[in-house]
Design a protein around this motif. Structure first.
Motif, PDB file in Angstrom:
ATOM      1  N   PRO A  21       0.845  -1.213   0.000  1.00 59.99           N
ATOM      2  CA  PRO A  21       0.000   0.000   0.000  1.00 59.99           C
ATOM      3  C   PRO A  21       0.873   1.254   0.000  1.00 59.99           C
ATOM      4  O   PRO A  21       1.855   1.333   0.740  1.00 59.99           O
ATOM      5  N   SER A  22       0.515   2.217  -0.839  1.00 54.16           N
ATOM      6  CA  SER A  22       1.270   3.485  -0.897  1.00 54.16           C
ATOM      7  C   SER A  22       0.799   4.379   0.237  1.00 54.16           C
ATOM      8  O   SER A  22      -0.281   4.948   0.159  1.00 54.16           O
ATOM      9  N   THR A  23       1.613   4.503   1.244  1.00 53.68           N
ATOM     10  CA  THR A  23       1.182   5.279   2.412  1.00 53.68           C
ATOM     11  C   THR A  23       1.979   6.570   2.564  1.00 53.68           C
ATOM     12  O   THR A  23       1.927   7.199   3.615  1.00 53.68           O
ATOM     13  N   ASP A  24       2.717   6.996   1.520  1.00 52.63           N
ATOM     14  CA  ASP A  24       3.536   8.218   1.679  1.00 52.63           C
ATOM     15  C   ASP A  24       2.691   9.388   2.190  1.00 52.63           C
ATOM     16  O   ASP A  24       3.097  10.124   3.064  1.00 52.63           O
ATOM     17  N   LEU A  25       1.511   9.559   1.570  1.00 52.36           N
ATOM     18  CA  LEU A  25       0.699  10.730   1.922  1.00 52.36           C
ATOM     19  C   LEU A  25       0.127  10.642   3.326  1.00 52.36           C
ATOM     20  O   LEU A  25       0.154  11.611   4.076  1.00 52.36           O
ATOM     21  N   THR A  26      -0.399   9.474   3.660  1.00 52.92           N
ATOM     22  CA  THR A  26      -1.009   9.350   4.995  1.00 52.92           C
ATOM     23  C   THR A  26       0.064   9.372   6.074  1.00 52.92           C
ATOM     24  O   THR A  26      -0.188   9.834   7.180  1.00 52.92           O
ATOM     25  N   ARG A  27       1.268   8.922   5.747  1.00 48.94           N
ATOM     26  CA  ARG A  27       2.369   9.041   6.717  1.00 48.94           C
ATOM     27  C   ARG A  27       2.809  10.492   6.832  1.00 48.94           C
ATOM     28  O   ARG A  27       3.072  10.993   7.919  1.00 48.94           O
ATOM     29  N   LEU A  28       2.911  11.173   5.692  1.00 44.09           N
ATOM     30  CA  LEU A  28       3.311  12.585   5.705  1.00 44.09           C
ATOM     31  C   LEU A  28       2.331  13.407   6.555  1.00 44.09           C
ATOM     32  O   LEU A  28       2.734  14.323   7.260  1.00 44.09           O
TER      33      LEU A  28
END
Lengths: 370, 463
Positions: free
Chosen positions: B257-264
């Motif tokens: 899962p691409s979580t870059d945004l939710t982690r950012l």
């Protein structure tokens, strides 16, 4: 087990204090709520420059620069230090005035800064644009790989017999016999003396001892490019100090200068402010036009403590016997090594060559907490 | 700088993002969808750049969804790269780079529908030219109708193996072998769950039958020991020592899962191995821990394309509900059925089939490069852990792994698994801290034209 000294905060100041104390024969513990050098000491831009250093700190910064340059020998581990020339640039008349005033003061304090023409600056650094009006040229400059600080110090501390306790948060303190008991997330730690080396968290730490030590929090921005062919060979800055830039041997260019993001000591660094990122990058690419070919891969923020007079908080914490602070050094990464070493030598009862008195923590303490 | 405001911003125009936009626009919200591609579709329904040579079921579904999206009234900001995001008092700020330079979107509500990143577990030779991901192979095959090579080995884990191999055959290419790490036992064990979607199961079985009828060797329970070649891949060796000559290797070990945004944005996440790794915590309406932030589709945990559309609709309706555009309780039955469709057994079983096994990371040889951006080997990572790096960000600092242009998207999952093997759990190993820009930004495009005096240089520090 009672330690001679417990140090709270495993950044460069706490680690250096611990190393000198342990090498001086003391039983030392360093406690950090995270990993060693994971905050400002590991994420700063790594600049070891005199041209952004406060005049009052110059003698310490010069000694610390020599220490960094020789880290392999006395620390025993590499922090990727490169010693090179540095240039501080003026592009406007106002900057020219600011630069000549500041360079002169720093020179009087011992920094070997020479004012040179734009043409001479371009001989030193061919990648500069042709409209540099004046430059401060300093042969004592350079940079470290800040992210290797923890790796180097961790090994050195363990070799010196320091007990390094990572991932354990200190939550308070109470008197214990002739010393102190630190309360932590995993049981108490007792020590005769305590050194607080918590950067922007110094204010909270002083609170454990009922002392009010106000600390401002700067949220400094750093950005880095992809690896690229060489575009500079010096540490580059501008008269205002709002740019620090150098290219590492592996090719990345690290761009800093103290542009601000958002955050605070409680939540940590939060967000990059796009206009500030843009401002910093425009300034960088103005100074080195070849950077227009770069790609920015990453930007981040680190928290830096600043006292009311922007000078360090070093020495005894009034009202708490046997408790000391070291922090808010302003250019702490450069000068911290030397100041921490001197504080440790004082605690060992040794004479030190420079006075830490101007930085005494007592000057900053406000009314005691109720 | 161009600044837009909207009621709802949706990041990603795949099935989840398009569906979210359709539902929210129908409920009366002004919706802005951002995607870096020219056309909506995402990875699974990628729009072709040339007239189609193959019109399959995916193509039909994708075209129908694109048409519904185009008619929805939602606005698409195509060719815009999302490079940053932040929480603001009234919602979110999204930082973009588009054909006309920098832009921002201000929105009270944000649906993240950014899908997944492909996982490749490193093996010797994986950085050779000619080695591509299975997802990259699908782009070539679907959008460009182009073969990865003259003779392709397809290897790894999961259903994409068979989809890619079958598409290569359909375009007239040669598949040298399919090397599936999953054993026949694992596939038969998953059959009851796969039977919950008979259509997809039948399609998978048909792909397999085509391969076998063309005499393509299909190996089970085997991995890649190495890819070999001097300038580019020339052959591969399997873990049992079989050698296949090839000029291309399409390999993938599942999706992350691409979580870059939710982690950012610092939403809460938890580790869910069977769903691909770290996923944002979500409630029944796909709301995250942050007010106004929703995640739909595979980015919230791998569930497959069939689940992405209903999840998108649900998140779109949730945003409308939370904006006061839907009366509370008025659509509960619809929510329940979308929830059921968005949580299908088939997708879960597939995600479980290609979830990362700790043995896969353990099998990486010491001298094998794990971080391809920075050339960091497994040995260097292990050494950093030996020296006391107790979580992934300290490993990053001490080795540079994850510091390159991909920002750890490719290596992060595997590096964390290597750290977890030593520190006890993926939770302790942690995740790379998300940093902006989320994708490398060309300096020239970023800075634009400016005068020195326009740079808002702050006040100098004290002397």
């Amino acid at each position: 087990m009672t330690y001679d000294v417990a140090i709270v905060g495993a950044g460069v100041n706490g680690s250096m204090t611990a190393l000198t104390l342990a090498r001086g024969g003391m039983k030392v513990a360093v406690i950090d709520r995270g990993g060693i050098c994971r905050q400002a000491s590991g994420v700063n831009a790594g600049t070891l420059t005199m041209q952004m250093t406060r005049v009052a700190l110059m003698p310490f910064a010069l000694r610390a620069h020599a220490m960094w340059a020789d880290a392999k020998n006395w620390l025993g581990h590499d922090v990727g230090v490169v010693v090179c020339d540095g240039l501080s640039l003026a592009f406007t008349e106002a900057e020219e005035e600011l630069l000549s005033f500041r360079a002169t003061k720093r020179r009087e304090a011992g920094a070997p800064i020479e004012l040179v023409s734009g043409a001479r600056a371009r001989e030193i650094e061919p990648g500069l644009p042709d409209n540099v009006r004046l430059a401060g040229h300093c042969v004592v400059d350079g940079f470290a790989n800040a992210y290797l600080t923890g790796q180097a110090f961790r090994a050195a501390l363990l070799e010196a017999g320091v007990t390094l306790i990572e991932d354990r948060a200190v939550t308070g303190a109470e008197p214990a016999g002739t010393g102190w008991r630190l309360l932590t997330s995993d049981g108490p730690i007792e020590a005769e003396r305590v050194v607080l080396a918590g950067g922007v968290w110094l204010e909270q730490m002083a609170n454990w001892f009922g002392v009010r030590l106000p600390m401002k929090c700067l949220i400094n921005q750093v950005a880095v490019t992809e690896r690229m062919a060489p575009v500079m060979r010096t540490v580059l800055g501008v008269a205002s100090g709002l740019l620090s830039m150098k290219q590492y041997p592996h090719g990345t260019v690290v761009i800093g200068g103290g542009w601000q993001g958002t955050g605070d000591p409680v939540t940590g660094p939060r967000d990059i402010i796009p206009t500030n990122l843009l401002g910093n990058l425009r300034l960088a690419s103005y100074v080195t036009p070849a950077l227009k070919r770069a790609r920015i891969v990453r930007a981040w923020l680190g928290l830096e403590a600043e006292t009311a007079d922007a000078l360090p908080a070093v020495g005894a914490l009034p009202g708490a016997d046997g408790v000391f602070t070291i922090g808010s050094i302003h250019s702490g990464y450069t000068s911290g090594l030397c100041i921490a070493d001197m504080l440790a030598r004082q605690l060992l009862g040794q004479d030190i060559p420079l006075s830490l008195a101007p930085f005494a923590t007592a000057r900053l303490v406000q009314e005691k907490n109720a | 700088m161009k600044a837009e405001t909207t009621d709802l911003c949706v990041l990603g125009a795949g099935p989840a993002g398009m569906s979210a936009a359709i539902a929210a626009a129908e409920a009366g919200l002004a919706v802005l969808v951002v995607d870096d591609q020219d056309q909506p579709g995402g990875q699974v329904y990628r729009a072709p750049s040339l007239p189609r040579r193959i019109v399959d079921e995916d193509a039909q579904t994708g075209d129908a969804l694109r048409a519904a999206f185009a008619a929805s009234g939602a606005k698409l900001l195509a060719q815009h790269l999302v490079w940053g995001a932040a929480r603001e008092p009234d919602g979110f700020r999204i930082d973009l780079l588009g054909p006309e330079g920098l832009a921002t979107v201000q929105t009270p509500r944000l649906i993240v529908a950014t899908g997944t990143t492909e996982r490749v577990v490193p093996f010797p030779g994986w950085t050779l030219p000619g080695v591509i991901g299975l997802a990259a192979a699908t782009v070539l095959l679907k959008a460009e109708a182009t073969l990865p090579g003259k003779r392709t080995v397809v290897a790894g884990r999961g259903p994409l193996l068979y989809a890619v191999a079958a598409k290569i055959l359909k375009l007239g290419g040669v598949v040298a072998a399919v090397i599936d790490q999953a054993t026949m036992g694992e596939w038969t064990g998953a059959l009851p769950a796969l039977a919950s979607n008979p259509g997809l199961l039948a399609r998978g079985l048909a792909w397999r039958a085509q391969l076998l009828s063309k005499g393509v060797p299909v190996l089970h329970g085997e991995g890649l020991a190495a890819a070999r070649g001097t300038d580019s891949v020339a052959s591969i060796v399997t873990t049992s020592g079989r050698v296949f000559e090839c000029d291309a290797l399409a390999v993938g070990h599942g999706l992350i899962p691409s979580t870059d945004l939710t982690r950012l944005l610092r939403a809460e996440h938890h580790f869910d191995r069977a769903r691909g790794g770290w996923v944002p915590a979500r409630d029944a309406m796909l709301r995250t821990s942050l007010p106004g932030l929703y995640v739909a589709g595979d980015g919230g945990g791998v569930s497959g394309a069939a689940a992405a559309a209903p999840q998108g609709l649900l998140a779109g309706l949730a945003a409308a509900l939370d904006s006061g555009r839907l009366a509370a309780g008025s659509r509960d039955a619809e929510f329940a059925s979308l929830r059921a469709a968005g949580d299908n057994r088939f997708g879960a079983a597939m995600a479980g089939m290609f979830a990362l096994r700790p043995e896969q990371a353990a099998a990486i040889p010491a001298d094998c490069v794990v971080c391809r951006c920075e050339d960091v080997t497994r040995q260097e990572i292990d050494d950093a852990i030996d020296q006391g790096a107790g979580e992934i960000n300290q490993v990053k600092a001490w080795t540079r792994c994850g510091m390159g242009p991909c920002q750890g998207r490719v290596c992060g999952d595997v590096v964390a698994e290597l750290v977890a093997a030593r520190v006890g759990s993926r939770e302790r190993a942690g995740q790379y801290t998300a940093r902006l820009p989320l994708r490398p930004l060309p300096m020239a495009e970023l800075i634009g034209e400016f005068d020195y005096t326009d740079i808002p240089i702050p006040k100098p520090a004290p002397l």
